[in-house]
Write a protein that holds these residues in place. Structure first.
Motif, PDB file in Angstrom:
ATOM      1  N   ALA A   1      -4.542   3.412  -4.017  1.00 44.86           N
ATOM      2  CA  ALA A   1      -3.374   2.437  -3.653  1.00 44.86           C
ATOM      3  C   ALA A   1      -4.070   1.195  -3.115  1.00 44.86           C
ATOM      4  O   ALA A   1      -3.446   0.231  -3.061  1.00 44.86           O
ATOM      5  CB  ALA A   1      -2.997   2.901  -1.928  1.00 44.86           C
ATOM      6  N   LEU A   2      -4.493   0.518  -2.727  1.00 51.13           N
ATOM      7  CA  LEU A   2      -5.544  -0.386  -1.311  1.00 51.13           C
ATOM      8  C   LEU A   2      -5.633  -1.386  -2.739  1.00 51.13           C
ATOM      9  O   LEU A   2      -4.949  -2.530  -2.331  1.00 51.13           O
ATOM     10  CB  LEU A   2      -6.014  -0.808  -1.082  1.00 51.13           C
ATOM     11  CG  LEU A   2      -6.757  -1.156  -0.017  1.00 51.13           C
ATOM     12  CD1 LEU A   2      -6.059  -1.380   0.648  1.00 51.13           C
ATOM     13  CD2 LEU A   2      -8.241  -0.659   0.860  1.00 51.13           C
TER      14      LEU A   2
ATOM     15  N   PHE B   1       1.276  -0.925   0.057  1.00 50.18           N
ATOM     16  CA  PHE B   1       0.109  -0.265   0.388  1.00 50.18           C
ATOM     17  C   PHE B   1       0.788   1.232  -0.296  1.00 50.18           C
ATOM     18  O   PHE B   1       0.737   2.141  -0.993  1.00 50.18           O
ATOM     19  CB  PHE B   1      -1.357  -0.131   2.068  1.00 50.18           C
ATOM     20  CG  PHE B   1      -1.681   1.009   1.607  1.00 50.18           C
ATOM     21  CD1 PHE B   1      -2.990   1.872   0.844  1.00 50.18           C
ATOM     22  CD2 PHE B   1      -1.470   2.296   2.406  1.00 50.18           C
ATOM     23  CE1 PHE B   1      -3.270   2.961   0.923  1.00 50.18           C
ATOM     24  CE2 PHE B   1      -2.060   3.146   2.213  1.00 50.18           C
ATOM     25  CZ  PHE B   1      -2.816   3.458   2.061  1.00 50.18           C
TER      26      PHE B   1
ATOM     27  N   GLN C   1      -7.082   8.445  -4.435  1.00 44.26           N
ATOM     28  CA  GLN C   1      -5.785   7.831  -5.005  1.00 44.26           C
ATOM     29  C   GLN C   1      -5.263   6.777  -3.790  1.00 44.26           C
ATOM     30  O   GLN C   1      -4.561   5.632  -3.426  1.00 44.26           O
ATOM     31  CB  GLN C   1      -4.114   8.431  -4.408  1.00 44.26           C
ATOM     32  CG  GLN C   1      -3.990   9.651  -5.711  1.00 44.26           C
ATOM     33  CD  GLN C   1      -3.603  10.962  -5.907  1.00 44.26           C
ATOM     34  OE1 GLN C   1      -1.877  10.180  -5.463  1.00 44.26           O
ATOM     35  NE2 GLN C   1      -3.382  11.936  -4.963  1.00 44.26           N
ATOM     36  N   VAL C   2      -5.806   6.710  -2.140  1.00 44.40           N
ATOM     37  CA  VAL C   2      -6.284   6.294  -1.074  1.00 44.40           C
ATOM     38  C   VAL C   2      -6.391   3.835  -2.013  1.00 44.40           C
ATOM     39  O   VAL C   2      -5.793   3.563  -2.079  1.00 44.40           O
ATOM     40  CB  VAL C   2      -7.023   6.238  -0.075  1.00 44.40           C
ATOM     41  CG1 VAL C   2      -6.991   5.254   0.704  1.00 44.40           C
ATOM     42  CG2 VAL C   2      -6.067   7.605  -0.010  1.00 44.40           C
ATOM     43  N   LYS C   3      -7.868   4.451  -2.617  1.00 47.09           N
ATOM     44  CA  LYS C   3      -8.047   3.581  -2.546  1.00 47.09           C
ATOM     45  C   LYS C   3      -7.736   3.250  -4.087  1.00 47.09           C
ATOM     46  O   LYS C   3      -7.519   1.708  -3.848  1.00 47.09           O
ATOM     47  CB  LYS C   3      -9.865   3.933  -3.577  1.00 47.09           C
ATOM     48  CG  LYS C   3     -10.840   3.131  -4.309  1.00 47.09           C
ATOM     49  CD  LYS C   3     -12.563   3.435  -4.842  1.00 47.09           C
ATOM     50  CE  LYS C   3     -12.875   2.103  -4.584  1.00 47.09           C
ATOM     51  NZ  LYS C   3     -14.429   3.151  -6.167  1.00 47.09           N
TER      52      LYS C   3
ATOM     53  N   PHE D   1      -7.564  12.601  -3.496  1.00 43.75           N
ATOM     54  CA  PHE D   1      -6.953  12.134  -2.532  1.00 43.75           C
ATOM     55  C   PHE D   1      -7.037  10.951  -2.048  1.00 43.75           C
ATOM     56  O   PHE D   1      -6.823   9.913  -1.784  1.00 43.75           O
ATOM     57  CB  PHE D   1      -7.016  12.852  -0.924  1.00 43.75           C
ATOM     58  CG  PHE D   1      -6.217  12.330   0.424  1.00 43.75           C
ATOM     59  CD1 PHE D   1      -4.301  11.848   0.345  1.00 43.75           C
ATOM     60  CD2 PHE D   1      -6.656  11.706   1.123  1.00 43.75           C
ATOM     61  CE1 PHE D   1      -3.942  11.001   1.070  1.00 43.75           C
ATOM     62  CE2 PHE D   1      -6.124  11.307   2.334  1.00 43.75           C
ATOM     63  CZ  PHE D   1      -5.109  10.705   2.137  1.00 43.75           C
ATOM     64  N   PHE D   2      -8.852  10.715  -2.032  1.00 43.77           N
ATOM     65  CA  PHE D   2      -9.229   9.425  -1.517  1.00 43.77           C
ATOM     66  C   PHE D   2      -9.419   8.474  -2.521  1.00 43.77           C
ATOM     67  O   PHE D   2      -9.157   7.131  -2.375  1.00 43.77           O
ATOM     68  CB  PHE D   2     -10.865   9.463  -1.003  1.00 43.77           C
ATOM     69  CG  PHE D   2     -11.049   9.981   0.330  1.00 43.77           C
ATOM     70  CD1 PHE D   2     -10.052   9.454   1.299  1.00 43.77           C
ATOM     71  CD2 PHE D   2     -11.225  11.536   0.807  1.00 43.77           C
ATOM     72  CE1 PHE D   2     -10.377   9.557   3.180  1.00 43.77           C
ATOM     73  CE2 PHE D   2     -11.172  12.050   2.311  1.00 43.77           C
ATOM     74  CZ  PHE D   2     -10.610  11.150   3.675  1.00 43.77           C
TER      75      PHE D   2
ATOM     76  N   ALA E   1       1.086   6.609  -6.858  1.00 38.93           N
ATOM     77  CA  ALA E   1      -0.468   6.363  -6.814  1.00 38.93           C
ATOM     78  C   ALA E   1      -0.292   7.549  -8.253  1.00 38.93           C
ATOM     79  O   ALA E   1      -1.189   6.985  -9.182  1.00 38.93           O
ATOM     80  CB  ALA E   1      -1.466   6.905  -6.118  1.00 38.93           C
TER      81      ALA E   1
ATOM     82  N   PHE F   1       1.116   4.081  -2.851  1.00 36.80           N
ATOM     83  CA  PHE F   1       0.200   5.067  -2.240  1.00 36.80           C
ATOM     84  C   PHE F   1       1.809   6.183  -3.161  1.00 36.80           C
ATOM     85  O   PHE F   1       1.301   7.684  -3.597  1.00 36.80           O
ATOM     86  CB  PHE F   1       0.202   5.252  -1.194  1.00 36.80           C
ATOM     87  CG  PHE F   1      -0.302   6.760  -1.109  1.00 36.80           C
ATOM     88  CD1 PHE F   1      -1.581   6.719  -0.993  1.00 36.80           C
ATOM     89  CD2 PHE F   1       0.107   7.913  -0.375  1.00 36.80           C
ATOM     90  CE1 PHE F   1      -2.406   7.916  -1.218  1.00 36.80           C
ATOM     91  CE2 PHE F   1      -0.192   9.137  -0.059  1.00 36.80           C
ATOM     92  CZ  PHE F   1      -1.948   9.451  -0.643  1.00 36.80           C
TER      93      PHE F   1
END
Length: 264
Positions: free
Chosen positions: A82-83, A36, A78-80, A75-76, A43, A40
């Motif tokens: 990355a996960l 992750f 990119q988090v999604k 931002f979220f 990303a 990230f």
């Protein structure tokens, strides 16, 4: 050492199984966490790579413009991303930890039979993802872009970063899951819950189910639906062959066991 002795040697109290399970989960979560962080960090390049089907559909020289309408949206996103990438990258570690947890409770022959499925699962998922990236997604984006309108009233596509990622991730997951059909059907056959004759008997039902699943999992255009349905039907036919081979091996093993028993 016989198979029974092999399993008896690995028997352990419940608390030891729970400790072993926690150990395997910790290694799996650690692999996901490390992957992750890497995903990230990269990303934005990964997201730009996922835009290749959009670029193919729009034209190589056409500018690609996406928007986000909330300060935290990208931002979220990119988090999604990355996960999603972390689980994908860490899958070999997760699969190996799963195998190491269940292997002590399996016979030697079952261990050998289990390994090909662990290898086939990510390979088939990769094939499904590749079909999305190189075929289904460009076709879908071409269909959506063809709906743009020019003239006195212009209606142009300006996609949101989160919605584009959700679309391509949904397609990758849908195709990847559908491509697990041979693994699932072969496992059911090995468990004695399914036969090749039953697969042949329900072929028409399978065709209907595949097209219904394609209609649900893909965008509402016939091209991407057919792009999912046809390979899945081909995999269904390959599953019949795989189940036949599994049945033949099972019969050969039973014949060999009966021959050994009769000779003694």
């Amino acid at each position: 050492m016989t198979d029974e002795e092999d399993i008896d040697a690995t028997k352990a109290p419940l608390i030891e199984h729970l400790i072993e399970l926690r150990k395997r989960l910790m290694w799996s979560l650690a692999a996901i966490f490390v992957a992750f962080l890497v995903c990230f960090w990269f990303a934005k390049p990964i997201y730009n790579l996922l835009l290749w089907p959009y670029r193919v559909a729009a034209g190589v020289d056409a500018p690609i413009e996406l928007i986000y309408t909330a300060p935290q949206e990208f931002f979220f996103t990119q988090v999604k991303l990355a996960l999603f990438g972390a689980i994908f990258i860490a899958f070999p570690v997760i699969a190996s930890q799963l195998y190491m947890f269940v292997a002590p409770g399996l016979y030697r022959a079952e261990r050998k039979a289990f390994l090909p499925f662990l290898i086939a699962t990510p390979v088939l998922f990769l094939l499904g993802a590749a079909l999305v990236y190189f075929v289904a997604m460009p076709l879908a984006m071409t269909f959506f872009l063809s709906m743009q309108q020019t003239g006195d009233v212009e209606i142009m596509l300006t996609a949101k970063v989160s919605e584009y990622l959700s679309l391509i991730m949904m397609l990758i997951m849908g195709f990847g899951i559908c491509f697990q059909l041979p693994v699932l059907l072969t496992l059911l056959a090995r468990a004695g819950l399914l036969t090749s004759d039953q697969l042949k008997q329900y072929r028409r039902h399978a065709i209907l189910g595949v097209f219904l699943a394609a209609a649900i999992l893909t965008p509402p255009d016939p091209v991407s639906q057919i792009a999912l349905a046809l390979p899945t039907l081909l995999l269904y036919e390959l599953s019949i062959l795989a189940v036949k081979m599994a049945e033949k091996k099972k019969r050969d093993a039973a014949d060999a066991a009966s021959a050994t028993t009769s000779s003694t």
